[in-house]
Scaffold this motif. Structure first.
Motif, short mmCIF file in Angstrom:
data_model
loop_
_atom_site.label_atom_id
_atom_site.label_comp_id
_atom_site.label_asym_id
_atom_site.label_seq_id
_atom_site.Cartn_x
_atom_site.Cartn_y
_atom_site.Cartn_z
N UNK A 1 0.85 -1.17 0.00
CA UNK A 1 0.00 0.00 0.00
C UNK A 1 0.90 1.23 0.00
N UNK A 2 0.70 2.12 -0.94
CA UNK A 2 1.52 3.33 -1.07
C UNK A 2 1.13 4.35 0.00
N UNK A 3 2.12 4.88 0.69
CA UNK A 3 1.90 5.91 1.71
C UNK A 3 1.44 7.20 1.04
N UNK A 4 0.32 7.78 1.48
CA UNK A 4 -0.14 9.02 0.87
C UNK A 4 0.76 10.22 1.17
N UNK A 5 1.64 10.08 2.16
CA UNK A 5 2.52 11.18 2.54
C UNK A 5 3.83 11.17 1.77
N UNK A 6 4.51 10.02 1.78
CA UNK A 6 5.83 9.98 1.15
C UNK A 6 5.91 9.08 -0.08
N UNK A 7 4.88 8.26 -0.32
CA UNK A 7 4.85 7.41 -1.50
C UNK A 7 5.55 6.07 -1.33
N UNK A 8 6.09 5.82 -0.16
CA UNK A 8 6.77 4.54 0.10
C UNK A 8 5.77 3.39 -0.04
N UNK A 13 0.24 -3.06 9.15
CA UNK A 13 -1.12 -2.90 9.65
C UNK A 13 -1.06 -2.78 11.16
N UNK A 14 -1.62 -1.69 11.69
CA UNK A 14 -1.62 -1.42 13.12
C UNK A 14 -2.93 -1.91 13.75
N UNK A 15 -4.04 -1.76 13.02
CA UNK A 15 -5.35 -2.16 13.53
C UNK A 15 -6.23 -2.55 12.35
N UNK A 16 -7.09 -3.53 12.55
CA UNK A 16 -7.97 -4.01 11.50
C UNK A 16 -9.34 -4.29 12.09
N UNK A 17 -10.40 -3.74 11.46
CA UNK A 17 -11.76 -3.95 11.96
C UNK A 17 -12.73 -4.12 10.80
N UNK A 18 -13.64 -5.07 10.92
CA UNK A 18 -14.69 -5.20 9.90
C UNK A 18 -15.79 -4.17 10.15
N UNK A 19 -16.50 -3.79 9.08
CA UNK A 19 -17.65 -2.90 9.24
C UNK A 19 -18.79 -3.67 9.90
N UNK A 22 -19.99 -6.30 7.70
CA UNK A 22 -18.94 -7.22 7.29
C UNK A 22 -18.49 -7.07 5.84
N UNK A 23 -18.98 -6.05 5.14
CA UNK A 23 -18.65 -5.91 3.72
C UNK A 23 -17.34 -5.17 3.50
N UNK A 24 -16.85 -4.49 4.53
CA UNK A 24 -15.65 -3.67 4.40
C UNK A 24 -14.73 -3.95 5.58
N UNK A 25 -13.43 -3.93 5.31
CA UNK A 25 -12.45 -4.04 6.39
C UNK A 25 -11.68 -2.73 6.44
N UNK A 26 -11.71 -2.10 7.61
CA UNK A 26 -10.98 -0.85 7.83
C UNK A 26 -9.64 -1.21 8.45
N UNK A 27 -8.56 -0.72 7.84
CA UNK A 27 -7.22 -1.00 8.36
C UNK A 27 -6.48 0.31 8.62
N UNK A 28 -5.90 0.42 9.81
CA UNK A 28 -5.00 1.53 10.13
C UNK A 28 -3.61 1.02 9.79
N UNK A 29 -2.88 1.79 9.03
CA UNK A 29 -1.56 1.39 8.60
C UNK A 29 -0.53 2.44 9.02
N UNK A 30 0.72 2.00 9.14
CA UNK A 30 1.82 2.90 9.46
C UNK A 30 2.91 2.70 8.42
N UNK A 31 3.32 3.80 7.79
CA UNK A 31 4.36 3.75 6.77
C UNK A 31 5.69 3.36 7.42
N UNK A 39 -5.45 5.39 6.91
CA UNK A 39 -6.51 4.39 6.93
C UNK A 39 -6.82 3.92 5.52
N UNK A 40 -7.02 2.62 5.37
CA UNK A 40 -7.48 2.07 4.10
C UNK A 40 -8.75 1.28 4.36
N UNK A 41 -9.57 1.17 3.32
CA UNK A 41 -10.80 0.39 3.38
C UNK A 41 -10.74 -0.65 2.28
N UNK A 42 -10.94 -1.90 2.66
CA UNK A 42 -10.88 -2.98 1.68
C UNK A 42 -12.27 -3.55 1.47
#
Length: 148
Positions: A1-8, A13-19, A22-31, A39-42
């Motif tokens: 997953x490309x970092x929106x700040x630096x592009x790395x 994944x720091x945290x993962x939660x389903x909606x 259950x149709x979406x998974x919210x993930x907190x990520x750290x570059x 945050x990304x939504x899958x």
């Protein structure tokens, strides 16, 4: 997953939660390069939904287009972006459960309006004024009467 700040390209994944549905998974990520969190939504990829417009033309369903319309209708109202997202999720879930590829724009608008009416009267009227394209004050008044 490309970092929106630096592009790395690498993050953890720091945290993962389903909606709720259950149709979406919210993930907190750290570059891993700059340490910024985002945050990304899958969503699982499914067949695209086609919206058939009043004039007979069709276009691919666009969640962001619906989100923009709802954000305008809900501006300066006590409605959170999460509530709007949840409203859209419930519509999408209902549409997927129908197992149909096409939906008429009128039916989609009606689904939005029925949910907005339960959420906020002012947002409902704002959305209805654009969606129903009122031509005179009587049509507008009739929409207001439908609320009560």
């Amino acid at each position: 997953m490309r970092c929106p700040s630096c592009g790395h390209l690498e993050s953890k994944v720091v945290d993962s939660r389903p909606s709720d549905d259950g149709s979406v998974i919210r993930r907190r990520r750290e570059c891993l390069a700059c340490g910024r969190r985002f945050t990304t939504y899958e969503r699982s990829e499914e067949n695209p939904l086609i919206v058939v417009k009043v004039d007979g033309s069709s276009e691919a369903y666009d969640r962001q287009k619906l989100m923009r319309g709802l954000l305008i209708a809900c501006a300066k109202r006590p409605i959170s972006p999460e509530q709007i997202s949840s409203l859209i999720d419930s519509i999408e879930s209902e549409l997927r459960n129908r197992n149909e590829i096409e939906i008429r724009s009128k039916d989609l608008g009606d689904m939005v309006m029925s949910r907005l009416a339960k959420l906020d009267d002012v947002a409902y009227v704002r959305f209805a004024s654009v969606y129903k394209d009122f031509q005179n004050i009587e049509e507008f008044a009739a929409a207001l009467e439908e609320l009560h």
